[in-house]
Design an enzyme around this catalytic site. Structure first.
Site, PDB file in Angstrom:
ATOM      1  N   LYS A 292      42.432  46.681  33.741  1.00  0.00           N
ATOM      2  CA  LYS A 292      41.744  46.713  35.336  1.00  0.00           C
ATOM      3  C   LYS A 292      41.117  48.052  35.597  1.00  0.00           C
ATOM      4  O   LYS A 292      41.282  49.060  34.771  1.00  0.00           O
ATOM      5  CB  LYS A 292      42.635  46.147  36.279  1.00  0.00           C
TER       6      LYS A 292
ATOM      7  N   TYR B  90      40.048  35.051  40.681  1.00  0.00           N
ATOM      8  CA  TYR B  90      40.899  34.752  41.374  1.00  0.00           C
ATOM      9  C   TYR B  90      41.076  33.599  42.540  1.00  0.00           C
ATOM     10  O   TYR B  90      41.716  33.847  43.470  1.00  0.00           O
ATOM     11  CB  TYR B  90      41.154  36.343  42.249  1.00  0.00           C
TER      12      TYR B  90
ATOM     13  N   ASN C 183      47.926  47.421  39.574  1.00  0.00           N
ATOM     14  CA  ASN C 183      48.817  47.127  38.691  1.00  0.00           C
ATOM     15  C   ASN C 183      48.365  47.262  37.157  1.00  0.00           C
ATOM     16  O   ASN C 183      48.952  46.917  36.094  1.00  0.00           O
ATOM     17  CB  ASN C 183      50.026  46.045  38.593  1.00  0.00           C
TER      18      ASN C 183
ATOM     19  N   HIS D  31      46.035  42.781  33.704  1.00  0.00           N
ATOM     20  CA  HIS D  31      46.021  41.352  34.026  1.00  0.00           C
ATOM     21  C   HIS D  31      46.192  40.520  32.512  1.00  0.00           C
ATOM     22  O   HIS D  31      45.974  40.993  31.631  1.00  0.00           O
ATOM     23  CB  HIS D  31      44.699  40.789  34.519  1.00  0.00           C
TER      24      HIS D  31
ATOM     25  N   GLU E 224      40.716  30.795  31.451  1.00  0.00           N
ATOM     26  CA  GLU E 224      40.033  32.033  31.561  1.00  0.00           C
ATOM     27  C   GLU E 224      39.381  32.666  30.541  1.00  0.00           C
ATOM     28  O   GLU E 224      38.342  33.396  30.709  1.00  0.00           O
ATOM     29  CB  GLU E 224      41.337  33.094  31.907  1.00  0.00           C
TER      30      GLU E 224
HETATM   31  P1  DAT Z   1      49.817  38.613  38.032  1.00  0.00           P
HETATM   32  O1  DAT Z   1      48.837  39.624  37.954  1.00  0.00           O
HETATM   33  O2  DAT Z   1      51.253  39.166  37.532  1.00  0.00           O
HETATM   34  O3  DAT Z   1      49.486  37.235  37.287  1.00  0.00           O
HETATM   35  P2  DAT Z   1      49.425  37.107  40.502  1.00  0.00           P
HETATM   36  O4  DAT Z   1      48.693  36.133  39.662  1.00  0.00           O
HETATM   37  O5  DAT Z   1      50.441  36.545  41.386  1.00  0.00           O
HETATM   38  O6  DAT Z   1      50.119  38.196  39.730  1.00  0.00           O
HETATM   39  O7  DAT Z   1      48.455  37.850  41.220  1.00  0.00           O
HETATM   40  C1  DAT Z   1      47.195  38.558  41.074  1.00  0.00           C
HETATM   41  C2  DAT Z   1      47.011  39.972  41.387  1.00  0.00           C
HETATM   42  O8  DAT Z   1      46.980  39.935  43.071  1.00  0.00           O
HETATM   43  C3  DAT Z   1      48.250  40.949  41.126  1.00  0.00           C
HETATM   44  O9  DAT Z   1      48.199  41.465  39.877  1.00  0.00           O
HETATM   45  C4  DAT Z   1      48.086  41.870  42.265  1.00  0.00           C
HETATM   46  C5  DAT Z   1      47.638  41.120  43.381  1.00  0.00           C
HETATM   47  N1  DAT Z   1      48.819  40.588  44.208  1.00  0.00           N
HETATM   48  C6  DAT Z   1      49.635  39.640  44.031  1.00  0.00           C
HETATM   49  N2  DAT Z   1      50.480  39.669  44.967  1.00  0.00           N
HETATM   50  C7  DAT Z   1      50.071  40.549  45.713  1.00  0.00           C
HETATM   51  C8  DAT Z   1      50.829  40.990  47.093  1.00  0.00           C
HETATM   52  N3  DAT Z   1      51.632  40.215  47.667  1.00  0.00           N
HETATM   53  N4  DAT Z   1      50.035  42.025  47.911  1.00  0.00           N
HETATM   54  C9  DAT Z   1      49.102  42.759  47.456  1.00  0.00           C
HETATM   55  N5  DAT Z   1      48.532  42.275  46.129  1.00  0.00           N
HETATM   56  C10 DAT Z   1      49.175  41.173  45.400  1.00  0.00           C
HETATM   57 MG    MG Z   2      48.248  35.841  37.638  1.00  0.00          MG
END
Ligand code: DAT
Ligand code: MG
Length: 149
Positions: free
Chosen positions: A9, A49, A112, A115, A126
């Site tokens: 990212k 997303y 973070n 991805h 994806e």
């Molecule tokens: P991952 O990236 O571990 O697959 P995810 O698909 O649940 O996690 O979410 C996508 C991204 O969205 C994640 O990398 C960071 C953001 N995100 C997820 N949950 C969040 C939250 N509660 N607050 C802020 N950002 C969040």
């Molecule tokens: Mg995810």
């Protein structure tokens, strides 16, 4: 063969973590079959997303992925989805184990820095969203016979 879409990212690219992300997955034994750098258009970010549309963090998430260039890649191999998720670590870096990319190099969930696809089905979807079929290279890593029994 399963495929995982991995994105370094904007914060990962800016912080010089691209090589570290590639290196950890590569050393684990997986095969890189596509890689490119791009400035993510908003439409692509919204598609990527889409599952999070309507959530409180969605707008910030889309802005973040579009804020600066990313490096996106496709990794192949046995159990690649599970293994790469393990290398990446928990979504919230506070919960990510030391030794994982997020556990070693991140503080907040909204930064973070990497991805990775979360299921074989999402991996295929994806990859199709981010790459044209001709951008994927079919090859074998020398020594794969030492990785698979
Ligand atoms: P991952 O990236 O571990 O697959 P995810 O698909 O649940 O996690 O979410 C996508 C991204 O969205 C994640 O990398 C960071 C953001 N995100 C997820 N949950 C969040 C939250 N509660 N607050 C802020 N950002 C969040
Ligand atoms: Mg995810």
């Amino acid at each position: 063969m399963d495929r995982s879409l991995v994105i370094v990212k904007p914060d990962g690219v800016q912080r010089g973590l691209t090589g570290e992300v590639i290196s950890r997955i590569e050393r684990r034994g997986y095969r890189l079959v596509a890689v490119k750098m791009l400035q993510v258009p908003r439409s692509l970010a919204e598609s990527h997303y889409a599952v999070h549309a309507g959530k409180s963090f969605y707008d910030g998430l889309v802005s973040y992925i579009c804020s600066s260039p990313v490096v996106v890649m496709v990794w192949e191999g046995k159990k690649v989805i599970e293994a790469v998720r393990q290398v990446v670590g928990a979504t919230n870096p506070t919960n990510a184990a030391p030794g994982t990319l997020r556990g070693d190099y991140a503080v907040e969930v909204g930064r973070n820095h990497v991805h990775a696809s979360d299921s074989p089905e999402n991996g295929q979807a994806e990859v199709a969203l981010w790459f044209r079929p001709e951008e994927l290279v079919a090859w074998e890593r020398i020594g794969e016979n030492w990785l698979y029994e």
